[in-house]
Design an enzyme around this catalytic site. Structure first.
Site, PDB file in Angstrom:
ATOM      1  N   ARG A 148      -4.619 -10.766  -4.412  1.00  0.00           N
ATOM      2  CA  ARG A 148      -5.641 -11.306  -3.734  1.00  0.00           C
ATOM      3  C   ARG A 148      -7.100 -10.814  -4.081  1.00  0.00           C
ATOM      4  O   ARG A 148      -8.124 -11.356  -4.424  1.00  0.00           O
ATOM      5  CB  ARG A 148      -5.604 -11.240  -2.143  1.00  0.00           C
ATOM      6  CG  ARG A 148      -4.591 -11.923  -1.661  1.00  0.00           C
ATOM      7  CD  ARG A 148      -3.831 -11.065  -0.352  1.00  0.00           C
ATOM      8  NE  ARG A 148      -2.950 -10.550  -0.816  1.00  0.00           N
ATOM      9  CZ  ARG A 148      -1.603 -11.164  -0.804  1.00  0.00           C
ATOM     10  NH1 ARG A 148      -1.322 -12.082  -0.247  1.00  0.00           N
ATOM     11  NH2 ARG A 148      -0.624 -10.297  -1.421  1.00  0.00           N
ATOM     12  N   THR A 149      -7.025  -9.663  -4.074  1.00  0.00           N
ATOM     13  CA  THR A 149      -8.265  -8.720  -4.254  1.00  0.00           C
ATOM     14  C   THR A 149      -8.856  -9.133  -5.994  1.00  0.00           C
ATOM     15  O   THR A 149     -10.149  -9.442  -6.157  1.00  0.00           O
ATOM     16  CB  THR A 149      -8.043  -7.176  -4.230  1.00  0.00           C
ATOM     17  OG1 THR A 149      -7.281  -6.926  -2.954  1.00  0.00           O
ATOM     18  CG2 THR A 149      -9.381  -6.489  -4.533  1.00  0.00           C
ATOM     19  N   LYS A 208      -2.763   6.005 -24.786  1.00  0.00           N
ATOM     20  CA  LYS A 208      -2.646   7.220 -25.878  1.00  0.00           C
ATOM     21  C   LYS A 208      -3.288   8.353 -25.428  1.00  0.00           C
ATOM     22  O   LYS A 208      -3.550   9.276 -26.147  1.00  0.00           O
ATOM     23  CB  LYS A 208      -3.650   6.696 -27.036  1.00  0.00           C
ATOM     24  CG  LYS A 208      -3.343   5.333 -27.774  1.00  0.00           C
ATOM     25  CD  LYS A 208      -4.290   4.877 -28.875  1.00  0.00           C
ATOM     26  CE  LYS A 208      -4.195   3.585 -29.225  1.00  0.00           C
ATOM     27  NZ  LYS A 208      -5.250   3.234 -30.126  1.00  0.00           N
ATOM     28  N   ARG A 224      -9.841  -0.484  -9.036  1.00  0.00           N
ATOM     29  CA  ARG A 224      -8.575  -0.103  -8.167  1.00  0.00           C
ATOM     30  C   ARG A 224      -7.885   1.017  -8.863  1.00  0.00           C
ATOM     31  O   ARG A 224      -7.661   0.753  -9.967  1.00  0.00           O
ATOM     32  CB  ARG A 224      -7.840  -1.444  -7.980  1.00  0.00           C
ATOM     33  CG  ARG A 224      -6.577  -0.981  -6.985  1.00  0.00           C
ATOM     34  CD  ARG A 224      -5.885  -2.161  -6.488  1.00  0.00           C
ATOM     35  NE  ARG A 224      -6.249  -2.821  -5.281  1.00  0.00           N
ATOM     36  CZ  ARG A 224      -5.881  -3.535  -4.754  1.00  0.00           C
ATOM     37  NH1 ARG A 224      -4.488  -4.174  -4.900  1.00  0.00           N
ATOM     38  NH2 ARG A 224      -6.301  -3.996  -3.691  1.00  0.00           N
ATOM     39  N   HIS A 235     -10.809   1.009   1.224  1.00  0.00           N
ATOM     40  CA  HIS A 235     -10.511  -0.317   0.506  1.00  0.00           C
ATOM     41  C   HIS A 235     -11.705  -1.151   1.369  1.00  0.00           C
ATOM     42  O   HIS A 235     -11.584  -2.120   2.043  1.00  0.00           O
ATOM     43  CB  HIS A 235      -9.398  -0.917   0.938  1.00  0.00           C
ATOM     44  CG  HIS A 235      -9.003  -2.133  -0.016  1.00  0.00           C
ATOM     45  ND1 HIS A 235      -9.685  -2.864  -0.601  1.00  0.00           N
ATOM     46  CD2 HIS A 235      -7.718  -2.948  -0.063  1.00  0.00           C
ATOM     47  CE1 HIS A 235      -9.322  -3.927  -1.166  1.00  0.00           C
ATOM     48  NE2 HIS A 235      -8.016  -4.029  -0.947  1.00  0.00           N
TER      49      HIS A 235
HETATM   50  C1  NCD Z   1      -3.783  -4.019   0.455  1.00  0.00           C
HETATM   51  C2  NCD Z   1      -3.935  -3.008  -0.644  1.00  0.00           C
HETATM   52  O1  NCD Z   1      -3.611  -3.397  -1.736  1.00  0.00           O
HETATM   53  O2  NCD Z   1      -4.343  -1.896   0.036  1.00  0.00           O
HETATM   54  N1  NCD Z   1      -3.612  -5.398  -0.121  1.00  0.00           N
HETATM   55  C3  NCD Z   1      -4.907  -6.025  -0.465  1.00  0.00           C
HETATM   56  O3  NCD Z   1      -5.594  -5.588  -0.792  1.00  0.00           O
HETATM   57  N2  NCD Z   1      -4.955  -7.292   0.197  1.00  0.00           N
HETATM   58  C4  NCD Z   1      -2.659  -3.788   1.386  1.00  0.00           C
HETATM   59  C5  NCD Z   1      -1.473  -3.491   0.875  1.00  0.00           C
HETATM   60  O4  NCD Z   1      -1.217  -3.204  -0.147  1.00  0.00           O
HETATM   61  O5  NCD Z   1      -0.371  -3.427   1.590  1.00  0.00           O
END
Ligand code: NCD
Length: 303
Positions: free
Chosen positions: A54-55, A82, A104, A132
């Site tokens: 999704r993100t 590396k 991320r 997040h």
């Molecule tokens: C979440 C995450 O990656 O923190 N998902 C997301 O970004 N939609 C929640 C999760 O991983 O459960």
């Protein structure tokens, strides 16, 4: 140059500005109106060190639809393999002058460290169990659209709170916007001092969701756990899985949220997840594209 590492970086006014702009983008998107090209000529670098559906996809779509370009840095094909460090990798990519870096990482705090070393804005899209913020912003907008407001609502965040960056960011944002936040889960997955966060904690789902306007379920994040926090997934579902029967404790017009990915039959029953009378889970995904448009505009100073 604003980074977005944590909800703590944003004032109530900043949050309202981003949500208002996201709301406008979502309304246009639902009317199939073309988006303004506010990111024309801008390049965003996506660095995802952890899986995402999704993100990462919504960030890419948000940037493309506003006329910007996205470059996806492929961690598995990179010199990280590396032995290059995260900071050297970030400095190298920053030298190519992207307009922003969206990142991320599996480690809590990693995205803040990158922000301290680069010369462009950094957007945190999840760092370990820490934060997040883009998810909390999209959740805030989803709640505002579904309930008309955030202020004064009773909102329960349920499940694996301990390992959830989504819970941490939402607690901050929702409390800042005037909601009454409750955390619900087994004692081993709850904070020891909920009062420190200005929230209440409950160790039974029925009590925790009683009279709530919104119930936000979280995934059991096995990949972040060390040690044993509860019995079997079946035991967890029995005590903390959201079913239609347990939902009757909440308000009759309750809205159900989940950031995804879902563990059906562990934290949520399919009967609830797929029932759009209650579930706004796929609306959250749509809202995610619109909110990330607003976040990109915010960090790039075109808001
Ligand atoms: C979440 C995450 O990656 O923190 N998902 C997301 O970004 N939609 C929640 C999760 O991983 O459960």
């Amino acid at each position: 140059m604003p980074h977005l590492i944590s909800i703590a970086d944003l004032s109530e006014k900043d949050i309202t500005t981003i949500l208002d702009r996201g709301d406008m983008h979502l309304t246009r998107m639902l009317k199939k109106s073309p988006a303004e090209q506010t990111l024309s000529g801008k390049t965003i670098l996506n660095m995802f060190f952890e899986n995402s559906t999704r993100t990462s996809t919504s960030l890419e779509l948000a940037c493309h639809r506003l006329g910007g370009t996205v470059i996806n840095f492929r961690v598995s094909d990179s010199s990280i393999k590396k032995g290059e460090t995260l900071i050297d990798t970030a400095l190298t990519l920053d030298a190519m002058e992207p307009d922003a870096i969206a990142i991320r990482h599996t480690d809590s705090g990693a995205t803040g460290i990158v922000a301290n070393h680069v010369s462009c804005p950094v957007i945190n899209n999840g760092d370990g169990c820490h934060s997040h913020p883009t998810q909390a912003l999209l959740d805030g907008l989803s709640i505002r659209r579904a309930c008309g407001t955030i202020e004064g609502l009773k909102i329960a965040i349920c499940g694996d709170i301990l390992h959830s960056r989504v819970a941490r960011s939402n607690m901050q944002l929702l409390a800042k916007m005037g909601a009454h936040v409750r955390l619900v889960g087994p004692p081993s997955l709850l904070p020891m001092h909920p009062e420190y966060f200005g929230v209440q904690a409950f160790d039974t789902l029925e009590e925790g969701i009683a009279d709530c306007d919104v119930v936000m379920m979280l995934r059991v994040q096995n990949e972040r756990m060390s040690g044993h926090h509860f019995g079997t997934p079946g035991d967890f579902f029995h005590r903390f899985g959201l079913t239609k029967a347990k939902l009757s404790y909440a308000k009759s017009n309750v809205k159900i949220m989940h950031p995804g990915p879902l563990n059906r039959g562990v934290e949520i029953d399919s009967d609830i997840a797929d029932d759009t009378t209650y579930s706004i889970i796929l609306d959250q995904v749509k809202t995610g594209v619109a909110t990330r448009k607003a976040v990109l505009e915010y960090v790039l100073g075109v808001l």
